[in-house]
Design an enzyme around this catalytic site. Structure first.
Site, PDB file in Angstrom:
ATOM      1  N   ASN A 115      49.928 -77.994 -29.170  1.00  0.00           N
ATOM      2  CA  ASN A 115      49.346 -77.139 -30.204  1.00  0.00           C
ATOM      3  C   ASN A 115      50.063 -77.291 -31.531  1.00  0.00           C
ATOM      4  OD1 ASN A 115      47.922 -74.677 -31.310  1.00  0.00           O
ATOM      5  ND2 ASN A 115      50.028 -73.898 -31.300  1.00  0.00           N
ATOM      6  N   ARG A 210      50.637 -78.621 -17.234  1.00  0.00           N
ATOM      7  CA  ARG A 210      50.574 -77.235 -17.709  1.00  0.00           C
ATOM      8  C   ARG A 210      50.502 -77.382 -19.230  1.00  0.00           C
ATOM      9  NH1 ARG A 210      53.726 -73.857 -21.429  1.00  0.00           N
ATOM     10  NH2 ARG A 210      53.455 -71.721 -20.755  1.00  0.00           N
ATOM     11  N   ASP A 212      50.619 -75.933 -22.838  1.00  0.00           N
ATOM     12  CA  ASP A 212      51.179 -74.785 -23.537  1.00  0.00           C
ATOM     13  C   ASP A 212      50.237 -74.265 -24.628  1.00  0.00           C
ATOM     14  OD1 ASP A 212      53.659 -73.177 -24.136  1.00  0.00           O
ATOM     15  OD2 ASP A 212      53.488 -74.182 -26.077  1.00  0.00           O
ATOM     16  N   HIS A 216      45.742 -70.883 -28.589  1.00  0.00           N
ATOM     17  CA  HIS A 216      45.866 -71.224 -30.007  1.00  0.00           C
ATOM     18  C   HIS A 216      45.171 -72.523 -30.365  1.00  0.00           C
ATOM     19  CE1 HIS A 216      48.512 -67.816 -30.344  1.00  0.00           C
ATOM     20  NE2 HIS A 216      49.067 -68.206 -29.229  1.00  0.00           N
ATOM     21  N   GLU A 248      47.768 -72.601 -20.443  1.00  0.00           N
ATOM     22  CA  GLU A 248      48.393 -71.310 -20.723  1.00  0.00           C
ATOM     23  C   GLU A 248      47.523 -70.539 -21.707  1.00  0.00           C
ATOM     24  OE1 GLU A 248      52.156 -69.029 -22.734  1.00  0.00           O
ATOM     25  OE2 GLU A 248      51.377 -70.880 -23.578  1.00  0.00           O
ATOM     26  N   ARG A 352      52.367 -70.669  -8.096  1.00  0.00           N
ATOM     27  CA  ARG A 352      53.543 -71.307  -8.690  1.00  0.00           C
ATOM     28  C   ARG A 352      54.745 -70.395  -8.498  1.00  0.00           C
ATOM     29  NH1 ARG A 352      53.187 -72.150 -14.943  1.00  0.00           N
ATOM     30  NH2 ARG A 352      53.428 -69.902 -14.847  1.00  0.00           N
TER      31      ARG A 352
END
Ligand SMILES: *[C@@H]1O[C@H](CO)[C@@H](O)[C@H](O)[C@H]1NC(C)=O
Length: 512
Positions: A115, A210, A212, A216, A248, A352
């Site tokens: 991001n 995963r 992040d 956003h 996420e 997890r």
């Protein structure tokens, strides 16, 4: 024809929900801030023999090195290049880890930060994990390369370029998150650079990502990146296997951006799970374990096959991200073990397990002033190895929750009951509950302030079972308590509320 096309599109996307676990394994462990060398060893000596399916590794991309505060853990979430180089190790060490873990059937999933780059105040120079030059003020990252054209500054409409209002989806996607330079993933060039980075990891042999800070980024931009990803390496995975994606997105309800916007792209982290399970086990807000009878989608969580679930993560265990003070961590070991035990026994979600390092917490007005502290390290800032004690625990402030007997044995429980239905629920209307997984496993909790004494149908075949919480089978002997299941499947359970671990779990492979 239309139908065929639809099937093809669906088939393609359906695959990125699959963790591609080997040998009926079912759980991922996040080895937060571990060195690649230690992860390779852990795969061989511990994770494979104990049935762990995969490891989530800390971001492998080159990051800024922060002096203030000193070597904070979150510097790993501030990339300056996509070189595979960090305090976890070199690219050669990363490749060696992936190969060795894959060789013993343990998958590797990388935490990728796409991001943004480092903070706007990150300065200029070579204070990066491997000495790459960058200039945060000029948004110049020549090692990628990115220049000021590749960031979102022109789109953000807030006075200071920061996200100010989470009710404005344009701000959340186009402005800076806590000062981090926000990449313009609408640009084809940026998409290509990100995809190249992720494809390098796939080609090395990783099984997925995963991702992040997905809240956003625009789902359409992410889709354009994910569509460029290679299939997994044929050396270790079936042909045409898509990388697992778990995004996420912190959605506790109450914001306009919803997890569901991301379901077509991959799985999504279910933060409600973490916040709610902590609230229930703590018995806050009038919650009781009896209410867990319809845990999962019945609690308003996302669809089972879209969720990635956890009791705590590296953010919310230290008050970052979201979830608040209800989140259970290793700092509250008794309740934590119950929560992780419940999660691993319950069929909902891709699970997890967290594996943390200890830090010196220092609370002022309810806030931990040391929430930034990085992993155990030497004075020069390099990360310490994870030493293993003779009793199999870890030293040097590595907590290794995944090595706690109760948690490790529940990872095995989850494998043993894999695919079995949720069955034989019982509760006392309060905080004593039990449930089974078909005829393969049974678990019972006493989180009340009085003794539990009850006879229940376990669904298991008659015989003597070893409780895998208080002990386990070793050389044909049970080191913990034994449970006698009659030929009718019934067993009597007594659990005192003062026991160290007020729960019992038995499964088909713990039969003596
Ligand atoms: C990747 O796998 C998908 C199915 O998951 C398949 O349709 C596609 O052709 C594969 N791509 C390559 C390059 O092999």
């Amino acid at each position: 024809m239309k139908l065929l096309l639809l099937a093809a599109i669906f088939g393609l996307s359906a695959a990125q929900y699959d963790p591609h676990f080997k040998d009926g394994r079912t759980a991922i462990v996040h080895l937060f801030e571990w060195r690649w060398e230690d992860i390779a060893l852990e795969c061989e000596r511990y994770l494979a023999p104990n049935g762990f399916g995969g490891v989530q590794i800390s971001p492998p991309s080159e990051n800024i090195v922060l002096d203030h505060p000193w070597r904070a853990w979150y510097q790993r979430y501030q990339p300056v290049s996509y070189n595979l180089c960090s305090r976890s190790g070199t690219e050669a060490e990363l490749r060696d880890m992936v190969q060795r873990c894959n060789n013993v059937g343990v998958n590797i999933y990388a935490d990728v930060v796409i991001n943004h780059m480092c903070g706007a105040g990150g300065g200029e120079g070579r204070h990066s994990a491997c000495g790459s030059y960058f200039n945060a003020h000029k948004e110049d990252f020549p090692e990628v390369p990115y220049s000021s054209w590749d960031f979102n500054d022109g789109k953000c409409r807030t006075s200071n370029g920061e996200i100010q209002n989470y009710n404005d989806i344009f701000q959340v996607r186009d402005c800076r998150l806590v000062g981090l330079l926000d990449l313009d993933v609408e640009k084809d060039y940026v998409r290509e650079k990100i995809a190249e980075y992720m494809n390098r990891l796939i080609d090395i042999g990783l099984a997925g990502f995963r991702v992040d800070a997905c809240k956003h980024m625009w789902p359409g931009d992410l889709q354009a990146v994910f569509h460029r990803l290679h299939n997994l390496s044929g050396q270790w995975f079936p042909s045409n296997a898509r990388p697992l994606i778990y995004q996420e997105v912190i959605d506790l309800g109450g914001e306009p951006i919803k997890s569901s916007e991301y379901f077509d792209l991959g799985r999504v982290t279910e933060f409600k799970y973490s916040a709610k399970l902590g609230t229930v086990i703590r018995k806050w807000n009038g919650e009781k374990m009896a209410y867990l009878k319809n845990w999962g989608e019945g609690w308003g969580f996302m669809p089972n096959d879209r969720s990635l679930v956890f009791v705590d993560n590296h953010d919310n265990q230290r008050g970052h991200g979201a979830g608040g003070s209800s989140v259970l961590t290793f700092w509250d070991p008794r309740m934590y073990k119950m929560a992780v035990g419940f999660m691993l026994a319950h069929p909902y979600g891709l699970t997890r397990v967290m594996s943390s390092f200890r830090w010196d917490r220092y609370f002022e007005n309810g806030k931990d002033k040391n929430d930034w502290m990085g992993p155990p390290s030497y004075p020069d800032g390099t990360t310490k190895p994870v030493p293993i004690n003779p009793d199999t625990t870890c030293g040097d402030n590595w907590v290794c929750e995944h090595r706690w007997r109760q948690i490790r044995n529940m990872v095995i429980f989850r494998n043993v009951v894999n695919g079995q239905p949720f069955s034989n629920w019982w509760d006392n209307g309060n905080n004593q509950v039990a449930f089974g997984r078909g005829n393969r496993g049974f678990i019972i909790f006493n989180n009340d302030d009085w003794i539990l004494d009850v006879t229940l149908n376990t669904g298991l075949a008659g015989g003597t079972y070893c409780d895998i919480i208080s002990g386990q089978e070793e050389a044909g002997r049970c080191t913990g308590r034994q449970v006698y299941v009659g030929s009718d499947g019934k067993a009597n359970f007594r659990i005192s509320n003062t026991e160290e671990d007020p729960f019992i779990a038995i499964h088909a492979d713990s039969k003596l």
